[in-house]
Design a protein around this motif. Structure first.
Motif, mmCIF file in Angstrom:
data_model
loop_
_atom_site.group_PDB
_atom_site.id
_atom_site.type_symbol
_atom_site.label_atom_id
_atom_site.label_comp_id
_atom_site.label_asym_id
_atom_site.label_seq_id
_atom_site.Cartn_x
_atom_site.Cartn_y
_atom_site.Cartn_z
ATOM 1 N N GLU A 14 -5.261 14.609 -6.176
ATOM 2 C CA GLU A 14 -4.749 13.563 -5.596
ATOM 3 C C GLU A 14 -5.791 12.399 -5.389
ATOM 4 O OE1 GLU A 14 -3.084 14.286 -1.622
ATOM 5 O OE2 GLU A 14 -1.843 15.631 -2.403
ATOM 6 N N VAL A 15 -7.144 12.852 -5.283
ATOM 7 C CA VAL A 15 -8.115 11.900 -5.358
ATOM 8 C C VAL A 15 -8.211 11.236 -6.864
ATOM 9 C CG1 VAL A 15 -10.652 11.328 -5.553
ATOM 10 C CG2 VAL A 15 -9.639 12.817 -3.463
ATOM 11 N N ARG A 16 -8.017 12.029 -7.806
ATOM 12 C CA ARG A 16 -8.094 11.405 -9.350
ATOM 13 C C ARG A 16 -6.878 10.581 -9.571
ATOM 14 N NH1 ARG A 16 -9.826 17.014 -12.283
ATOM 15 N NH2 ARG A 16 -12.018 16.973 -11.951
ATOM 16 N N GLU A 17 -5.711 10.970 -8.881
ATOM 17 C CA GLU A 17 -4.477 10.177 -9.221
ATOM 18 C C GLU A 17 -4.724 8.673 -8.579
ATOM 19 O OE1 GLU A 17 -1.133 9.118 -10.682
ATOM 20 O OE2 GLU A 17 -1.971 11.045 -11.204
ATOM 21 N N ARG A 18 -5.283 8.785 -7.255
ATOM 22 C CA ARG A 18 -5.529 7.395 -6.623
ATOM 23 C C ARG A 18 -6.430 6.700 -7.181
ATOM 24 N NH1 ARG A 18 -6.610 9.964 -1.117
ATOM 25 N NH2 ARG A 18 -4.664 10.923 -0.654
ATOM 26 N N GLU A 19 -7.535 7.253 -7.827
ATOM 27 C CA GLU A 19 -8.407 6.400 -8.643
ATOM 28 C C GLU A 19 -8.006 5.963 -9.988
ATOM 29 O OE1 GLU A 19 -12.012 4.538 -9.261
ATOM 30 O OE2 GLU A 19 -11.516 5.726 -7.590
ATOM 31 N N LYS A 20 -7.024 6.648 -10.605
ATOM 32 C CA LYS A 20 -6.183 6.128 -11.903
ATOM 33 C C LYS A 20 -5.338 4.881 -11.315
ATOM 34 C CE LYS A 20 -5.643 10.090 -14.615
ATOM 35 N NZ LYS A 20 -4.574 10.962 -14.988
ATOM 36 N N ARG A 21 -4.810 4.941 -10.310
ATOM 37 C CA ARG A 21 -3.793 3.879 -9.573
ATOM 38 C C ARG A 21 -4.569 2.854 -9.393
ATOM 39 N NH1 ARG A 21 -1.684 5.728 -5.013
ATOM 40 N NH2 ARG A 21 -0.399 7.331 -6.225
ATOM 41 N N ARG A 22 -5.926 2.964 -8.733
ATOM 42 C CA ARG A 22 -6.506 1.788 -8.467
ATOM 43 C C ARG A 22 -7.033 0.932 -9.572
ATOM 44 N NH1 ARG A 22 -10.266 5.144 -4.347
ATOM 45 N NH2 ARG A 22 -8.631 5.141 -2.773
ATOM 46 N N ARG A 23 -7.577 1.837 -10.704
ATOM 47 C CA ARG A 23 -7.917 1.287 -12.072
ATOM 48 C C ARG A 23 -6.986 0.391 -12.658
ATOM 49 N NH1 ARG A 23 -11.294 6.310 -12.921
ATOM 50 N NH2 ARG A 23 -9.274 6.955 -14.047
ATOM 51 N N ALA A 24 -5.960 0.987 -12.693
ATOM 52 C CA ALA A 24 -4.684 0.443 -13.045
ATOM 53 C C ALA A 24 -4.440 -0.966 -12.577
ATOM 54 C CB ALA A 24 -3.280 1.318 -13.145
ATOM 55 N N GLU A 25 -4.263 -0.803 -11.076
ATOM 56 C CA GLU A 25 -3.993 -2.214 -10.252
ATOM 57 C C GLU A 25 -5.101 -2.994 -10.674
ATOM 58 O OE1 GLU A 25 -3.836 -0.704 -6.312
ATOM 59 O OE2 GLU A 25 -1.872 0.154 -6.565
ATOM 60 N N ALA A 26 -6.500 -2.700 -10.785
ATOM 61 C CA ALA A 26 -7.650 -3.568 -10.988
ATOM 62 C C ALA A 26 -7.172 -4.283 -12.423
ATOM 63 C CB ALA A 26 -8.598 -3.067 -10.810
ATOM 64 N N THR A 27 -6.980 -3.519 -13.175
ATOM 65 C CA THR A 27 -6.579 -3.983 -14.735
ATOM 66 C C THR A 27 -5.542 -4.961 -14.705
ATOM 67 O OG1 THR A 27 -7.549 -1.965 -15.793
ATOM 68 C CG2 THR A 27 -6.247 -3.211 -17.127
ATOM 69 N N LEU A 28 -4.374 -4.617 -14.027
ATOM 70 C CA LEU A 28 -3.299 -5.508 -14.037
ATOM 71 C C LEU A 28 -3.518 -6.754 -13.099
ATOM 72 C CD1 LEU A 28 -0.040 -6.103 -14.111
ATOM 73 C CD2 LEU A 28 0.097 -4.825 -12.141
#
Length: 176
Positions: A14-28
């Motif tokens: 879950e922590v890894r998934e949240r980190e991926k989501r944060r990176r994707a949001e920052a990229t967007l």
């Protein structure tokens, strides 16, 4: 105790998934900032059409191009009515084609702006389809009147130069 490793694995996942989501949001978010900077730098307006509700949305720049106040409501019928009569059929056919199939949309056409006369605009857009139906048609619009006028002036100067060359050649041939 046996469940502890599974819980740890799940928590780490879950922590890894949240980190991926944060990176994707920052990229967007970075992409959105760059797109807004480019649109602002090019002095473009952004438009979106929703075929399901027949709703056309223009930002402030698009409305300004058409000589409208910021709070004005717009429609496709209004847009077509403001288009120069000589360009209207082409605009309507290109819009219809973009709403029928996933093709790019690009057109330069003239507007008739009340109190301001004629203005050239370039519009570039794309349709988004789901299950074979257009669900959104969006793009940008830019005033290209100065470029068109400069191009027209260049063509006129080339014609004048061509006429002068012909005239001088005739004069030269007479004197020889």
């Amino acid at each position: 105790l046996k469940m502890l490793p599974k819980a740890v694995v799940r928590a780490v996942s879950e922590v890894r998934e949240r980190e991926k989501r944060r990176r994707a949001e920052a990229t967007l978010q970075d992409a959105e900032v760059r797109a807004h900077l480019a649109i602002d730098a090019a002095d473009m307006g952004v438009w979106t059409y929703d075929p399901a509700t027949d709703t056309l949305l223009w930002d402030e720049r698009c409305k300004t191009l058409y000589g409208l106040p910021v709070d004005a409501q717009v429609s496709m019928d209004f847009m077509f009515a403001c288009c120069h009569p000589d360009d209207r059929d082409l605009l309507q056919s290109k819009v219809a084609a973009a709403l029928r199939s996933d093709t790019g949309f690009q057109i330069e056409h003239r507007l008739q702006v009340e109190g301001e006369g004629e203005r050239w605009v370039f519009s570039n857009g794309r349709s988004l389809f789901k299950d074979g139906r257009c669900v959104r048609f969006t793009g940008v619009m830019q005033d290209v009147s100065e470029r068109k006028q400069a191009t027209q002036a260049l063509h006129q100067l080339n014609e004048i130069l061509g006429e002068r060359v012909v005239q001088r050649t005739r004069e030269r041939d007479r004197t020889w």
